[in-house]
Design a protein around this motif. Structure first.
Motif, PDB file in Angstrom:
ATOM      1  N   LEU A  62       0.812  -1.241   0.102  1.00 58.00           N
ATOM      2  CA  LEU A  62       0.083   0.114   0.187  1.00 58.00           C
ATOM      3  C   LEU A  62       0.845   1.326  -0.012  1.00 58.00           C
ATOM      4  CD1 LEU A  62      -2.840  -0.769   2.584  1.00 58.00           C
ATOM      5  CD2 LEU A  62      -2.724  -1.319   0.344  1.00 58.00           C
ATOM      6  N   ASP A  63       0.976   2.110  -1.186  1.00 54.06           N
ATOM      7  CA  ASP A  63       1.498   3.222  -1.153  1.00 54.06           C
ATOM      8  C   ASP A  63       0.712   4.503  -0.324  1.00 54.06           C
ATOM      9  OD1 ASP A  63      -0.551   4.230  -2.901  1.00 54.06           O
ATOM     10  OD2 ASP A  63       1.019   3.645  -4.848  1.00 54.06           O
ATOM     11  N   TYR A  64       1.121   5.529  -0.352  1.00 54.87           N
ATOM     12  CA  TYR A  64       0.351   6.503   0.416  1.00 54.87           C
ATOM     13  C   TYR A  64      -0.815   6.890  -0.230  1.00 54.87           C
ATOM     14  CZ  TYR A  64      -0.393  10.870   2.974  1.00 54.87           C
ATOM     15  OH  TYR A  64      -0.787  11.966   3.741  1.00 54.87           O
ATOM     16  N   LYS A  65      -0.881   6.873  -1.510  1.00 54.25           N
ATOM     17  CA  LYS A  65      -1.983   7.235  -2.297  1.00 54.25           C
ATOM     18  C   LYS A  65      -3.003   6.290  -1.974  1.00 54.25           C
ATOM     19  CE  LYS A  65      -3.837   8.164  -6.956  1.00 54.25           C
ATOM     20  NZ  LYS A  65      -3.551   8.139  -8.224  1.00 54.25           N
ATOM     21  N   GLU A  66      -2.645   5.013  -1.846  1.00 56.32           N
ATOM     22  CA  GLU A  66      -3.903   4.183  -1.571  1.00 56.32           C
ATOM     23  C   GLU A  66      -4.541   3.889  -0.329  1.00 56.32           C
ATOM     24  OE1 GLU A  66      -2.492   0.236  -4.469  1.00 56.32           O
ATOM     25  OE2 GLU A  66      -1.178   0.758  -2.928  1.00 56.32           O
ATOM     26  N   PHE A  67      -3.476   4.435   0.674  1.00 61.58           N
ATOM     27  CA  PHE A  67      -3.807   4.384   2.127  1.00 61.58           C
ATOM     28  C   PHE A  67      -4.752   5.862   2.201  1.00 61.58           C
ATOM     29  CE2 PHE A  67      -2.902   7.576   5.666  1.00 61.58           C
ATOM     30  CZ  PHE A  67      -3.153   6.731   6.545  1.00 61.58           C
ATOM     31  N   GLN A  68      -4.574   6.782   1.613  1.00 58.06           N
ATOM     32  CA  GLN A  68      -5.290   7.923   1.622  1.00 58.06           C
ATOM     33  C   GLN A  68      -6.713   7.586   0.927  1.00 58.06           C
ATOM     34  OE1 GLN A  68      -5.353  11.120   2.355  1.00 58.06           O
ATOM     35  NE2 GLN A  68      -3.467  11.927   2.857  1.00 58.06           N
ATOM     36  N   GLN A  69      -6.778   6.929  -0.246  1.00 52.87           N
ATOM     37  CA  GLN A  69      -8.019   6.490  -0.787  1.00 52.87           C
ATOM     38  C   GLN A  69      -8.947   5.533  -0.046  1.00 52.87           C
ATOM     39  OE1 GLN A  69      -7.556   5.994  -5.030  1.00 52.87           O
ATOM     40  NE2 GLN A  69      -9.573   5.210  -5.458  1.00 52.87           N
ATOM     41  N   ARG A  70      -8.194   4.522   0.378  1.00 46.96           N
ATOM     42  CA  ARG A  70      -9.005   3.408   1.079  1.00 46.96           C
ATOM     43  C   ARG A  70      -9.134   3.509   2.497  1.00 46.96           C
ATOM     44  NH1 ARG A  70     -11.004   2.485  -3.479  1.00 46.96           N
ATOM     45  NH2 ARG A  70     -11.019   0.634  -4.379  1.00 46.96           N
TER      46      ARG A  70
END
Length: 232
Positions: free
Chosen positions: A152-160
């Protein structure tokens, strides 16, 4: 077909159960009849607990076929991520701090599955009889890992995990889904009444001793309506 859920939900409009049912498309029949919104929590009550506090916890929920939103598995994942997010924010963590917390001892700019599992354990969401199962944890990870690369990168963490835009985006897409929809039968709320009448004004009468819950009666009427498509 329409779905009706009745009972003492042991939680007010500010609680997770209320918010979860609303996210599924359920509406409070009493609020619908009186044109109240989610923010009108103070306008009526239905229970006085053993501490003497009064609140609205008794609902007759209605889910019409045109309000179906998501498959339960998807909505369940969003509910768990909501708990996850609440626990992180309750610890006064910023998005960056929360991302670092999930990374645990990983030096890279991503969250591993092991780090994800360890965070769930530290938040007391696993490791006990009522915690998440191994399969449920893997399902959550699959939902969060958008590109499927196992990290999980930061973008996925933010989105999910951190933001609520995932749920809101799905609701918007669901609302935009139009076209040739099949007709089905639903219910309209004709009337809803609480007894004793004082509770409809947010007060509990001192001379009422029949029960510590007010009686809620709702009258429904069948109507024709379009049937929505479930979002998978």
């Amino acid at each position: 077909m329409p779905i009706i859920l009745c009972g003492d939900w042991n939680g007010s409009k500010r609680g997770h159960v209320y918010k979860f049912l609303r996210s599924q498309g359920f509406v409070s029949s009493y609020d619908t009849a009186h044109r109240y919104t989610d923010s009108d929590a103070h306008k009526w009550v239905s229970h006085r607990n053993h501490r003497g506090n009064i609140c609205a916890v008794d609902f007759i929920w209605l889910l019409n076929p045109n309000r179906y939103r998501k498959l339960l598995k998807t909505s369940w994942s969003e509910a768990v991520f909501g708990m996850f997010r609440y626990l992180l924010r309750r610890a006064s963590l910023t998005a960056e701090d929360a991302f670092a917390f999930l990374k645990t001892d990983n030096d890279g700019d991503h969250i591993t599955f092991m780090g994800f599992c360890e965070t769930l354990r530290q938040l007391n969401l696993t490791g006990h009889c009522n915690g998440l199962t191994t399969k449920e944890i893997k399902d959550l990870w699959t939902q969060a890992d958008i590109d499927g690369n196992g990290l999980l990168d930061y973008k996925e963490f933010q989105q999910r995990i951190w933001n609520q835009t995932w749920s809101e985006q799905r609701d918007a897409e669901d609302g935009e889904a139009k076209g040739n929809q099949e007709q089905t039968v639903g219910f309209s709320v004709k009337n809803a009444v609480l007894f004793p009448p004082e509770v409809e004004k947010g007060m509990w009468p001192e001379n009422y001793s029949l029960s510590d819950h007010a009686r809620l009666t709702v009258v429904f009427s069948p109507i024709r309506m379009p049937c929505s498509q479930l979002v998978s």
